[in-house]
Design a protein around this motif. Structure first.
Motif, mmCIF file in Angstrom:
data_model
loop_
_atom_site.group_PDB
_atom_site.id
_atom_site.type_symbol
_atom_site.label_atom_id
_atom_site.label_comp_id
_atom_site.label_asym_id
_atom_site.label_seq_id
_atom_site.Cartn_x
_atom_site.Cartn_y
_atom_site.Cartn_z
ATOM 1 N N TRP A 49 -48.215 6.750 27.850
ATOM 2 C CA TRP A 49 -48.696 7.456 26.663
ATOM 3 C C TRP A 49 -47.528 7.861 25.762
ATOM 4 N N LEU A 50 -46.442 8.350 26.369
ATOM 5 C CA LEU A 50 -45.272 8.759 25.595
ATOM 6 C C LEU A 50 -44.648 7.573 24.859
ATOM 7 N N LEU A 51 -44.477 6.451 25.558
ATOM 8 C CA LEU A 51 -43.866 5.291 24.922
ATOM 9 C C LEU A 51 -44.794 4.650 23.903
ATOM 10 N N ASP A 52 -46.118 4.786 24.106
ATOM 11 C CA ASP A 52 -47.062 4.319 23.082
ATOM 12 C C ASP A 52 -46.821 5.049 21.771
ATOM 13 N N TRP A 53 -46.652 6.362 21.846
ATOM 14 C CA TRP A 53 -46.398 7.149 20.647
ATOM 15 C C TRP A 53 -45.067 6.766 20.017
ATOM 16 N N VAL A 54 -44.053 6.560 20.844
ATOM 17 C CA VAL A 54 -42.752 6.141 20.310
ATOM 18 C C VAL A 54 -42.895 4.810 19.581
ATOM 19 N N TYR A 55 -43.693 3.913 20.144
ATOM 20 C CA TYR A 55 -43.906 2.610 19.505
ATOM 21 C C TYR A 55 -44.568 2.750 18.146
ATOM 22 N N TYR A 56 -45.597 3.566 18.072
ATOM 23 C CA TYR A 56 -46.325 3.688 16.806
ATOM 24 C C TYR A 56 -45.514 4.409 15.732
ATOM 25 N N PHE A 57 -44.536 5.206 16.138
ATOM 26 C CA PHE A 57 -43.683 5.869 15.155
ATOM 27 C C PHE A 57 -42.460 5.030 14.787
ATOM 28 N N THR A 58 -42.003 4.162 15.706
ATOM 29 C CA THR A 58 -40.774 3.403 15.455
ATOM 30 C C THR A 58 -41.017 1.916 15.240
ATOM 31 N N GLY A 59 -42.076 1.388 15.822
ATOM 32 C CA GLY A 59 -42.355 -0.035 15.707
ATOM 33 C C GLY A 59 -41.446 -0.925 16.542
ATOM 34 N N VAL A 60 -40.737 -0.343 17.524
ATOM 35 C CA VAL A 60 -39.853 -1.137 18.388
ATOM 36 C C VAL A 60 -40.704 -2.087 19.229
ATOM 37 N N GLU A 61 -40.450 -3.379 19.110
ATOM 38 C CA GLU A 61 -41.334 -4.383 19.693
ATOM 39 C C GLU A 61 -41.469 -4.274 21.203
ATOM 40 N N MET A 62 -40.357 -4.007 21.901
ATOM 41 C CA MET A 62 -40.426 -4.018 23.363
ATOM 42 C C MET A 62 -41.205 -2.830 23.923
ATOM 43 N N LEU A 63 -41.562 -1.856 23.050
ATOM 44 C CA LEU A 63 -42.378 -0.715 23.484
ATOM 45 C C LEU A 63 -43.860 -0.930 23.189
ATOM 46 N N ASN A 64 -44.226 -2.124 22.787
ATOM 47 C CA ASN A 64 -45.626 -2.441 22.499
ATOM 48 C C ASN A 64 -46.515 -2.078 23.692
ATOM 49 N N PRO A 65 -47.652 -1.414 23.454
ATOM 50 C CA PRO A 65 -48.551 -1.034 24.563
ATOM 51 C C PRO A 65 -49.020 -2.209 25.412
ATOM 52 N N ASP A 66 -48.947 -3.420 24.866
ATOM 53 C CA ASP A 66 -49.334 -4.587 25.652
ATOM 54 C C ASP A 66 -48.289 -4.960 26.694
ATOM 55 N N TYR A 67 -47.101 -4.395 26.564
ATOM 56 C CA TYR A 67 -45.996 -4.736 27.460
ATOM 57 C C TYR A 67 -45.743 -3.595 28.440
ATOM 58 N N ARG A 68 -46.716 -3.345 29.293
ATOM 59 C CA ARG A 68 -46.560 -2.249 30.252
ATOM 60 C C ARG A 68 -45.392 -2.489 31.209
ATOM 61 N N TYR A 69 -45.103 -3.737 31.503
ATOM 62 C CA TYR A 69 -43.993 -4.024 32.402
ATOM 63 C C TYR A 69 -42.672 -3.534 31.812
ATOM 64 N N MET A 70 -42.550 -3.586 30.470
ATOM 65 C CA MET A 70 -41.339 -3.079 29.837
ATOM 66 C C MET A 70 -41.272 -1.558 29.933
ATOM 67 N N HIS A 71 -42.416 -0.906 29.820
ATOM 68 C CA HIS A 71 -42.458 0.552 29.968
ATOM 69 C C HIS A 71 -41.971 0.949 31.359
ATOM 70 N N ARG A 72 -42.457 0.213 32.369
ATOM 71 C CA ARG A 72 -42.044 0.522 33.737
ATOM 72 C C ARG A 72 -40.570 0.177 33.956
ATOM 73 N N ALA A 73 -40.115 -0.927 33.356
ATOM 74 C CA ALA A 73 -38.716 -1.321 33.510
ATOM 75 C C ALA A 73 -37.782 -0.274 32.907
ATOM 76 N N ILE A 74 -38.153 0.281 31.769
ATOM 77 C CA ILE A 74 -37.331 1.316 31.138
ATOM 78 C C ILE A 74 -37.290 2.560 32.015
ATOM 79 N N LEU A 75 -38.437 2.951 32.576
ATOM 80 C CA LEU A 75 -38.480 4.113 33.453
ATOM 81 C C LEU A 75 -37.608 3.894 34.678
ATOM 82 N N VAL A 76 -37.744 2.732 35.304
ATOM 83 C CA VAL A 76 -36.926 2.413 36.475
ATOM 84 C C VAL A 76 -35.444 2.417 36.102
ATOM 85 N N GLY A 77 -35.120 1.843 34.940
ATOM 86 C CA GLY A 77 -33.738 1.806 34.495
ATOM 87 C C GLY A 77 -33.154 3.192 34.285
ATOM 88 N N LEU A 78 -33.934 4.091 33.684
ATOM 89 C CA LEU A 78 -33.469 5.462 33.470
ATOM 90 C C LEU A 78 -33.211 6.171 34.803
#
Length: 361
Positions: A49-78
């Motif tokens: 939900w947090l990264l969805d909001w970031v996507y809609y405010f920034t338009g960063v492609e890799m945060l697209n809600p369709d790319y849940r694997y990227m959301h998880r990868a960023i969390l794991v990376g952090l």
């Protein structure tokens, strides 16, 4: 917010809730396990939900809600960006930098065990769970070999490393058709394979590692800089050595998801090496190493996504680039006389850290 955006967010949230309800039932973890897993999946839902909001405010492609694997990868990376230097700082100053490599290879053996059992008897266990178990057992063997045989740490690490990799390759060869494809992601890492289950396991490891270090920081610090004085003061040196290697095993398995076995040890060492070039105390080195690791992870994931290359390799290359910049900055600071940049491993602990609250009551 437009109706289209609201509808997308709502649909995304519903899909995540359905996932969180279904996955625990598939895992067969039992009542307590399902409860814990459900809480972790709820946390993942909030992260989405947090990264969805970031996507809609920034338009960063890799945060697209369709790319849940990227959301998880960023969390794991952090999480890796905190865990790896947190443990690596202790290891580097104890001259145990290569233990991460040894445990990475035994973690690979643990993955092979899990894949083999799932293939042969359909056990249904996550390979990351078997990797955690095997890596922690191997970590204890490293300490046990050193204690029983009086061998140097590098000897015990070499023995465990070669044994672990030999076991992994043997199990793969026994069922090459079923394991060869699945094992590649563990060797080289893959952003797309960070599943909700593996992300949940990483979150548990993160909580255990950070919590343990927070509770035992003074003891670990004392043992790191002066084992003899720590033993005289009543600290069980062998016990805290075992705690450290087991925490290292957890970090290695957690980072394996996106770094791969071959590169995972780099995150334990490279950010810490950079931090030592510009830091004047252990505490400062710890904070700076986390900052450098997070920078390397985020930049590496972004570059790998847009360039279409393997994330693990890019993250390590970025970390090495940051290390080179840190060395240059340290030399400039030393030349200007602002501070004397310490050599690797020469940073001293703050006097308030060592010896304070170190008793094992």
């Amino acid at each position: 917010m437009s109706a289209g955006v609201a509808a997308t967010l709502t649909a995304s949230a519903l899909a995540t809730v359905e996932l969180s309800l279904a996955l625990p039932l598939q895992g067969g973890l039992g009542g307590v396990g399902d409860l814990v897993f459900g809480i972790l999946l709820w946390f993942l839902e909030q992260w989405y939900w947090l990264l969805d909001w970031v996507y809609y405010f920034t338009g960063v492609e890799m945060l697209n809600p369709d790319y849940r694997y990227m959301h998880r990868a960023i969390l794991v990376g952090l999480c890796i960006g905190v865990m790896a230097p947190l443990i690596g700082t202790f290891l580097v100053h104890r001259q145990l930098a290569l233990i991460g490599d040894a445990l990475a290879h035994t973690g690979f053996a643990g993955v092979a065990v899990g894949l083999f059992l799932n293939s042969v008897i359909d056990l249904g266990v996550s390979p990351y769970l078997t990797a955690v178990v095997v890596a922690m057992i191997s970590a204890l063997f490293i300490e046990l070999i050193s204690e029983v045989t009086d061998a140097y740490n590098d000897v015990s690490m070499a023995i465990v490393l070669s044994t672990g990799f030999a076991l992994g390759t043997t199990l793969i060869s026994l069922n090459a058709g079923g394991l060869a494809v699945g094992v590649n992601q563990f060797l080289f890492g893959n952003l797309a394979t960070v599943s909700p289950q593996s992300a949940s396991i990483l979150l548990v490891l993160f909580a255990v590692i950070v919590g343990t270090v927070a509770l035992t920081r003074n003891q670990l610090l004392y043992v790191t800089f002066d084992e003899t004085a720590a033993a005289v003061s009543g600290i069980s040196v062998n016990w805290y050595n075992r705690v450290m290697v087991m925490l290292t095993a957890m970090v290695v398995v957690g980072a394996m998801q996106i770094m791969g076995v071959i590169l995972v040890a780099a995150m334990l060492v490279v950010p810490v090496a950079g931090a030592t070039q510009v830091s004047r105390s252990f505490s400062e080195s710890l904070v700076v190493s986390v900052v450098l690791a997070e920078l390397a992870v985020l930049l590496g994931i972004a570059i790998s996504y847009y360039a279409g290359v393997t994330a693990g390799g890019v993250i390590v290359l970025v970390a090495v680039g940051i290390y080179i910049c840190a060395v240059a900055l340290g030399k400039v600071q030393s030349a200007r006389g602002n501070q004397a940049t310490p050599d690797m491993g020469s940073i001293e602990a703050d006097s308030v850290d060592v010896g304070a609250g170190t008793g094992d009551d």
